[in-house]
Design a protein around this motif. Structure first.
Motif, PDB file in Angstrom:
ATOM      1  N   THR A  20       2.523   7.950 -11.534  1.00 15.89           N
ATOM      2  CA  THR A  20       2.378   6.733 -12.322  1.00 15.89           C
ATOM      3  C   THR A  20       0.968   6.195 -12.157  1.00 15.89           C
ATOM      4  O   THR A  20       0.293   6.440 -11.165  1.00 15.89           O
ATOM      5  CB  THR A  20       3.386   5.673 -11.903  1.00 15.89           C
ATOM      6  OG1 THR A  20       3.158   5.343 -10.523  1.00 15.89           O
ATOM      7  CG2 THR A  20       4.800   6.158 -12.075  1.00 15.89           C
ATOM      8  N   ARG A  21       0.520   5.448 -13.140  1.00 12.68           N
ATOM      9  CA  ARG A  21      -0.804   4.833 -13.072  1.00 12.68           C
ATOM     10  C   ARG A  21      -0.659   3.354 -13.369  1.00 12.68           C
ATOM     11  O   ARG A  21       0.182   2.956 -14.167  1.00 12.68           O
ATOM     12  CB  ARG A  21      -1.745   5.474 -14.086  1.00 12.68           C
ATOM     13  CG  ARG A  21      -1.999   6.931 -13.776  1.00 12.68           C
ATOM     14  CD  ARG A  21      -3.114   7.419 -14.633  1.00 12.68           C
ATOM     15  NE  ARG A  21      -4.315   6.644 -14.286  1.00 12.68           N
ATOM     16  CZ  ARG A  21      -5.495   7.202 -14.111  1.00 12.68           C
ATOM     17  NH1 ARG A  21      -5.651   8.476 -14.282  1.00 12.68           N
ATOM     18  NH2 ARG A  21      -6.546   6.476 -13.805  1.00 12.68           N
ATOM     19  N   SER A  22      -1.525   2.551 -12.771  1.00 15.15           N
ATOM     20  CA  SER A  22      -1.449   1.098 -12.988  1.00 15.15           C
ATOM     21  C   SER A  22      -2.190   0.675 -14.243  1.00 15.15           C
ATOM     22  O   SER A  22      -2.019  -0.426 -14.739  1.00 15.15           O
ATOM     23  CB  SER A  22      -2.011   0.349 -11.783  1.00 15.15           C
ATOM     24  OG  SER A  22      -3.356   0.699 -11.577  1.00 15.15           O
ATOM     25  N   THR A  76       1.639   6.490  -6.959  1.00 19.86           N
ATOM     26  CA  THR A  76       0.520   7.340  -7.367  1.00 19.86           C
ATOM     27  C   THR A  76       0.878   8.797  -7.190  1.00 19.86           C
ATOM     28  O   THR A  76       0.577   9.641  -8.051  1.00 19.86           O
ATOM     29  CB  THR A  76      -0.740   6.992  -6.570  1.00 19.86           C
ATOM     30  OG1 THR A  76      -1.048   5.608  -6.763  1.00 19.86           O
ATOM     31  CG2 THR A  76      -1.930   7.816  -7.005  1.00 19.86           C
ATOM     32  N   ALA A  77       1.544   9.141  -6.082  1.00 17.96           N
ATOM     33  CA  ALA A  77       1.955  10.515  -5.832  1.00 17.96           C
ATOM     34  C   ALA A  77       3.001  10.977  -6.853  1.00 17.96           C
ATOM     35  O   ALA A  77       3.067  12.148  -7.196  1.00 17.96           O
ATOM     36  CB  ALA A  77       2.505  10.646  -4.417  1.00 17.96           C
ATOM     37  N   THR A 126       0.831  -1.208   0.000  1.00 14.02           N
ATOM     38  CA  THR A 126       0.000   0.000   0.000  1.00 14.02           C
ATOM     39  C   THR A 126       0.863   1.254   0.000  1.00 14.02           C
ATOM     40  O   THR A 126       0.568   2.212  -0.732  1.00 14.02           O
ATOM     41  CB  THR A 126      -0.941  -0.002   1.222  1.00 14.02           C
ATOM     42  OG1 THR A 126      -1.756  -1.178   1.168  1.00 14.02           O
ATOM     43  CG2 THR A 126      -1.824   1.227   1.244  1.00 14.02           C
ATOM     44  N   ARG A 149       2.323   1.696  -3.433  1.00  8.73           N
ATOM     45  CA  ARG A 149       1.298   2.157  -4.371  1.00  8.73           C
ATOM     46  C   ARG A 149       1.000   3.644  -4.164  1.00  8.73           C
ATOM     47  O   ARG A 149       0.843   4.397  -5.125  1.00  8.73           O
ATOM     48  CB  ARG A 149       0.028   1.330  -4.190  1.00  8.73           C
ATOM     49  CG  ARG A 149      -1.068   1.705  -5.134  1.00  8.73           C
ATOM     50  CD  ARG A 149      -2.238   0.794  -4.967  1.00  8.73           C
ATOM     51  NE  ARG A 149      -2.578   0.271  -6.271  1.00  8.73           N
ATOM     52  CZ  ARG A 149      -3.536  -0.577  -6.492  1.00  8.73           C
ATOM     53  NH1 ARG A 149      -4.237  -1.040  -5.493  1.00  8.73           N
ATOM     54  NH2 ARG A 149      -3.804  -0.978  -7.703  1.00  8.73           N
ATOM     55  N   MET A 150       0.945   4.075  -2.904  1.00  9.08           N
ATOM     56  CA  MET A 150       0.692   5.489  -2.610  1.00  9.08           C
ATOM     57  C   MET A 150       1.841   6.358  -3.142  1.00  9.08           C
ATOM     58  O   MET A 150       1.597   7.437  -3.710  1.00  9.08           O
ATOM     59  CB  MET A 150       0.508   5.695  -1.105  1.00  9.08           C
ATOM     60  CG  MET A 150      -0.792   5.148  -0.572  1.00  9.08           C
ATOM     61  SD  MET A 150      -0.911   5.125   1.229  1.00  9.08           S
ATOM     62  CE  MET A 150      -0.522   6.786   1.656  1.00  9.08           C
TER      63      MET A 150
END
Length: 55
Positions: free
Chosen positions: A52-54, A48-49, A41, A44-45
């Protein structure tokens, strides 16, 4: 030459009951899953900050 560490023999000690050993296994497994999910997590945070995008 045979030496013993601290002159302690462990083979005569009784084992813990099976249910206690299984309970420890489950607790350690659950804690490792929790730690892995926390790290995932946080990664991923951070990603994202960073923009980048999944998908």
């Amino acid at each position: 030459m045979q030496t013993e560490v601290g002159n302690v023999k462990h083979h005569n000690e009784p084992k813990a009951p099976l249910w206690k050993r299984i309970l420890w296994l489950v607790v350690i497994y659950g804690a490792s899953l929790l730690a892995l999910s926390i790290v995932a997590t946080l990664l991923r945070m951070m990603l994202t900050a960073a923009g980048t995008r999944s998908h």
